[in-house]
Scaffold this active site. Structure first.
Site, PDB file in Angstrom:
ATOM      1  N   SER A 131      -0.387   4.442   4.516  1.00  0.00           N
ATOM      2  CA  SER A 131      -1.656   3.703   4.404  1.00  0.00           C
ATOM      3  C   SER A 131      -1.980   2.939   5.682  1.00  0.00           C
ATOM      4  CB  SER A 131      -1.611   2.734   3.220  1.00  0.00           C
ATOM      5  OG  SER A 131      -0.585   1.769   3.396  1.00  0.00           O
ATOM      6  N   GLY A 132      -0.965   2.621   6.463  1.00  0.00           N
ATOM      7  CA  GLY A 132      -1.180   1.873   7.697  1.00  0.00           C
ATOM      8  C   GLY A 132      -0.593   0.476   7.673  1.00  0.00           C
ATOM      9  N   GLY A 167       0.848  -1.189   0.000  1.00  0.00           N
ATOM     10  CA  GLY A 167       0.000   0.000   0.000  1.00  0.00           C
ATOM     11  C   GLY A 167       0.881   1.234   0.000  1.00  0.00           C
ATOM     12  N   SER A 174       2.490  -0.819   8.305  1.00  0.00           N
ATOM     13  CA  SER A 174       3.277  -1.200   9.480  1.00  0.00           C
ATOM     14  C   SER A 174       2.412  -1.283  10.730  1.00  0.00           C
ATOM     15  CB  SER A 174       4.421  -0.214   9.702  1.00  0.00           C
ATOM     16  OG  SER A 174       5.348  -0.286   8.645  1.00  0.00           O
ATOM     17  N   SER A 179       6.218  -1.868  -1.805  1.00  0.00           N
ATOM     18  CA  SER A 179       6.314  -2.814  -2.938  1.00  0.00           C
ATOM     19  C   SER A 179       5.384  -2.382  -4.068  1.00  0.00           C
ATOM     20  CB  SER A 179       6.049  -4.244  -2.492  1.00  0.00           C
ATOM     21  OG  SER A 179       4.866  -4.397  -1.766  1.00  0.00           O
TER      22      SER A 179
END
Length: 199
Positions: free
Chosen positions: A37-38, A33, A40, A107
């Site tokens: 985006s959150g 993401g 981790s 990624s």
């Protein structure tokens, strides 16, 4: 890709034995993401839930890996490809150890995620798309990176001047704009339970 004059050494203890000892089915939760985006945060919440329930896990975080293993890489497209290649190979080793592995990396390229999937056996790669609109990511901007990218201080920033290939058929589609962190984590853990990764 392999070094010349090397021969694969077969180990006496194999993956299925390590998994059986841990009473789980090893897999790779591949979180992808945009920055902010959150990924981790959710990966950490899932890792904590699994740990609390007695499962054997490990979390490879994008920023943390760049402090060591991938500390020699920048953020050009070429370096991003190598970053993901290295972490894919490391993840494969953790899978062989029988662990449930999480990777939290932007990624951005579909081809790199496909290559990571191809390294593993069927069912071991679980793509988790952390789907957060870029305007929300920019509002969060926990590291101040969007502000710097918009000001031209950071080049090759995903979503601004570098592409992000949106996953077309992820195993898990997590919408952080609709769910809180706990709900997102529970969605992922429920998927693992429902598909036989947890025993």
């Amino acid at each position: 890709m392999k070094t010349e004059n090397t021969v694969w050494h077969q180990q006496q203890v194999v993956k299925c034995q390590r998994a059986a000892q841990k009473k789980q089915r090893p897999c790779l939760l591949w979180y992808t993401g945009l920055s902010g985006s959150g990924k981790s945060t959710i990966a950490n919440a899932v890792d904590a839930l699994l740990f609390e329930r007695g499962h054997h896990t490990y979390l490879l975080d994008g920023d943390n890996v760049r402090h060591g293993l991938n500390g020699d890489l920048g953020f050009s497209d070429t370096d991003r490809v190598e970053n993901i290649r290295r972490i894919s190979e490391v993840s494969k080793l953790f899978i062989d150890a029988g662990l449930i592995v999480s990777t939290a990396f932007i990624s951005p390229f579909k081809a790199d995620r496909a290559q990571a999937r191809e390294l593993l056996a069927a069912g071991e790669f679980i793509e988790v798309f952390i789907d957060t609109p870029i305007d929300i990511c920019e509002q969060r901007d926990p590291k101040g990176l969007y502000k710097k990218a918009r000001a031209g201080e950071i080049k090759d920033f995903t979503g601004i001047d570098s592409a992000y290939d949106i996953p077309q058929a992820p195993e898990l589609h997590v919408k952080t704009s609709e769910l809180d962190i706990t709900q997102c984590a529970e969605q992922i853990v429920s998927y693992l339970a429902d598909h036989g990764y947890l025993s």
